[in-house]
Design a protein around this motif. Sequence first.
Motif, PDB file in Angstrom:
ATOM      1  N   ALA A 342       0.818  -1.214   0.000  1.00 40.71           N
ATOM      2  CA  ALA A 342       0.000   0.000   0.000  1.00 40.71           C
ATOM      3  C   ALA A 342       0.850   1.261   0.000  1.00 40.71           C
ATOM      4  O   ALA A 342       2.075   1.206   0.032  1.00 40.71           O
ATOM      5  N   GLY A 343       0.158   2.378  -0.019  1.00 43.09           N
ATOM      6  CA  GLY A 343       0.831   3.673   0.018  1.00 43.09           C
ATOM      7  C   GLY A 343       1.241   4.119  -1.365  1.00 43.09           C
ATOM      8  O   GLY A 343       0.520   3.900  -2.342  1.00 43.09           O
ATOM      9  N   ASN A 344       2.423   4.732  -1.441  1.00 43.49           N
ATOM     10  CA  ASN A 344       2.912   5.258  -2.707  1.00 43.49           C
ATOM     11  C   ASN A 344       3.577   4.118  -3.483  1.00 43.49           C
ATOM     12  O   ASN A 344       4.803   4.000  -3.513  1.00 43.49           O
ATOM     13  N   VAL A 345       2.760   3.264  -4.077  1.00 46.50           N
ATOM     14  CA  VAL A 345       3.278   2.069  -4.732  1.00 46.50           C
ATOM     15  C   VAL A 345       2.542   1.863  -6.053  1.00 46.50           C
ATOM     16  O   VAL A 345       1.352   2.157  -6.174  1.00 46.50           O
ATOM     17  N   LEU A 371       4.471   4.755  -6.948  1.00 45.31           N
ATOM     18  CA  LEU A 371       3.502   5.264  -7.922  1.00 45.31           C
ATOM     19  C   LEU A 371       4.015   6.569  -8.535  1.00 45.31           C
ATOM     20  O   LEU A 371       3.800   6.854  -9.705  1.00 45.31           O
ATOM     21  N   GLN A 380       7.027   1.459   5.787  1.00 40.86           N
ATOM     22  CA  GLN A 380       6.548   1.182   7.146  1.00 40.86           C
ATOM     23  C   GLN A 380       5.852  -0.165   7.139  1.00 40.86           C
ATOM     24  O   GLN A 380       4.904  -0.389   6.386  1.00 40.86           O
ATOM     25  N   TYR A 388       9.914   1.885  10.434  1.00 41.10           N
ATOM     26  CA  TYR A 388      10.221   2.303   9.070  1.00 41.10           C
ATOM     27  C   TYR A 388      11.514   1.621   8.652  1.00 41.10           C
ATOM     28  O   TYR A 388      12.541   1.761   9.321  1.00 41.10           O
ATOM     29  N   VAL A 416       3.569   0.002   3.896  1.00 41.19           N
ATOM     30  CA  VAL A 416       3.265   1.300   3.301  1.00 41.19           C
ATOM     31  C   VAL A 416       4.560   1.897   2.746  1.00 41.19           C
ATOM     32  O   VAL A 416       5.521   2.109   3.479  1.00 41.19           O
ATOM     33  N   VAL A 417       4.538   2.146   1.451  1.00 41.02           N
ATOM     34  CA  VAL A 417       5.732   2.602   0.746  1.00 41.02           C
ATOM     35  C   VAL A 417       5.745   4.133   0.662  1.00 41.02           C
ATOM     36  O   VAL A 417       4.713   4.757   0.407  1.00 41.02           O
ATOM     37  N   PHE A 418       6.921   4.709   0.898  1.00 40.33           N
ATOM     38  CA  PHE A 418       7.100   6.163   0.793  1.00 40.33           C
ATOM     39  C   PHE A 418       8.215   6.463  -0.203  1.00 40.33           C
ATOM     40  O   PHE A 418       9.221   5.738  -0.248  1.00 40.33           O
ATOM     41  N   MET A 427       7.044  12.019  10.079  1.00 45.45           N
ATOM     42  CA  MET A 427       6.382  10.732  10.281  1.00 45.45           C
ATOM     43  C   MET A 427       6.540  10.279  11.737  1.00 45.45           C
ATOM     44  O   MET A 427       5.617   9.707  12.312  1.00 45.45           O
TER      45      MET A 427
END
Lengths: 516, 158
Positions: A342-345, A371, A380, A388, A416-418, A427
């Motif tokens: 999930a997240g920025n992926v 993404l 995370q 993290y 969760v990707v950042f 964060m």
Amino acid sequence: MTRVFVPKDVVALALGADRIARKISELGAARGATVEIVRNGSRGMFFLEPMIEVETPSGRIAYGPVSASDVASLFDANFLNGGAHALRIGKAEEHPYLAKQTRLTFARCGITDPLSLQDYEALDGWRGLSRALAIGPTAIIAEVTQSGLRGRGGAGFPTGIKWKTVADCAGDRKYVVCNADEGDSGTFADRMVLEGDPFMLIEGMAICAVAIGAKKGYVYCRSEYPHGAKTFNEALRLAREAGWLGNNIKGSGFSFDIELRMGAGAYVCGEETALLESLEGKRGIVRAKPPLPAHKGLFQQPTVVNNVLSFAAAPFILAEGGAAYASFGMGRSRGTMPLQIAGNVRYGGLFETAFGLTLGEIVEEIGGGTLSARPVRAVQCGGPLGAYFPKALFDTPFDYEAFAAKDGLIGHGGLVVFDDTVDMAEMARFAMEFCAIESCGKCTPCRIGSTRGQETIERLMKGENIAGNLTLLEDLCQTMKFGSLCALGGFAPYPVTSALRHFPEDFQPHMAAAAE
Amino acid sequence: MPKTPVFDEGRARQIIAEHLDLEGPLLPILHAFNEEFGFVSDSAVPLIADTLKLTRAEVHGVITFYHDFRREPCGRHVLKICRAEACQSLGSEAIARGALAELGVTWHGTTKDGEISVEPVYCLGLCASGPSALLDDLPIGRFDKAKLTEAIGEVSAA
């Protein structure tokens, strides 16, 4: 009559699935095609949602991501016969994202109409419960123990031992409680079960009930999941009508029923004892352990509290045997884990696989990087209370012990990707703020520590006494970690200390904060 | 949208009575109040306390513990914007600030025309299609200003 599958998983709804379903009906009628729309769950490839599938003689052909404005061109391309179109994916199960998975728990999700008992039975439904009713409590617990299943909510406690503890308790009033308070950001597997394969959860809880001798079960679902709750309630009604719940289940002489209860927006109620308090109608305040819920749980009675995914694994284990489940995985982490990417992926979704893939394989190869197409900076793992991880730790295998060895946790399996624009001090500050908002207030380290932690990080961001405040923050994190009553205060330091350790360059004066 | 926008004691007593067969009925009762009236009125507290044989303080304690139970009426529609990490990774905070400015409210506020209340939410389980929001029961993925305007138009017209 052609069947077209348009998911009603809330992700698909959030991306316009209802509009697409309406449009297909309208255009189908206008063009003289007889179309039956089936609202299935999601296959979990969220980057392709809304992903529709058409039943053709050569299998189900998928198209996605579809928007309402594509529907006319899909008809033009003869999609009802699997015609070529820019959005044509082919058979969903042959898509690499699905082909590479080992779907034991999510074997049906996205394929069936979640509220069709016929679909459920046709794809192995109720086989586990039927066998459980035949073999009885001792043999059920032996299978679950042999499977090596560990609690999928995050703590990883062996499920077989928990069930045996409750089974061994005296008394005829026992409870089965399902924790569907899936509050971790980056997780959605429980939601997908509720929305996409609710009978599996009912079956898993009923298996547990047979094992421990319980007559009543509760599902505690978070109020942020209104769609899942609606589907699950309907599934309860259908299962009851079909004789899989209620008095004398399928003539076995065994009776068990389930009630759905809604949480009310308190994250801490995902902690099992706070959840029990909440079910009893009280403030969601964490209880001191012992007594364990297994001995004195709901209304002080022996209670099994398990996560949705733990119960959901039980039908497979009973149908195929504990050894079959245990043949997947590594070390002490047996079976499969539904990873939630999930997240920025780029390729976000649910990826069920045996334990043991490395974090890097999951994020870079399966998830396809960010993404935003910028470099990955941090991941995370395990929800808002998880650490993290920097790229330097991408060789860590996804396994309870391997993550713990790197001061992290796999929790409920959310990642969760950042990208490189993330501010890790922010964060860390947010982790403390979130803990302060959600703390139940019972123990001091969590109640006071979280607020003081937030303030300390804000001072760091303003550049005040950096060395002193860093020492103070480390000390505070130690106090919270070892002095808190439950995982909320106890784990909130994970994101903070991991950010400090792996991204120290971010804990420098922030321009905006310093200017205030 | 609340079914009965003003607190009504008769209806309140009826709601309580409907839940008395449940084990631990307090949360289901409070949810039913929220749904019926849009909030849990202070006037409901003694009614609930008397029927469930609890003190008013206990009932008050439960209402104030949970984020969901409002003590004041809310707008005709509720917009929940996710502020959790997965949405933050896609810039949700900036989008949320824009949405609040557009509506002229702060968190937990209601627009002047009483149309929309905005609340923070920590995860809607839409973490691979964020930033996310929920307008009443309508989920919104890849949330931005254009989608907000469109969704508000949709619920206002309904």
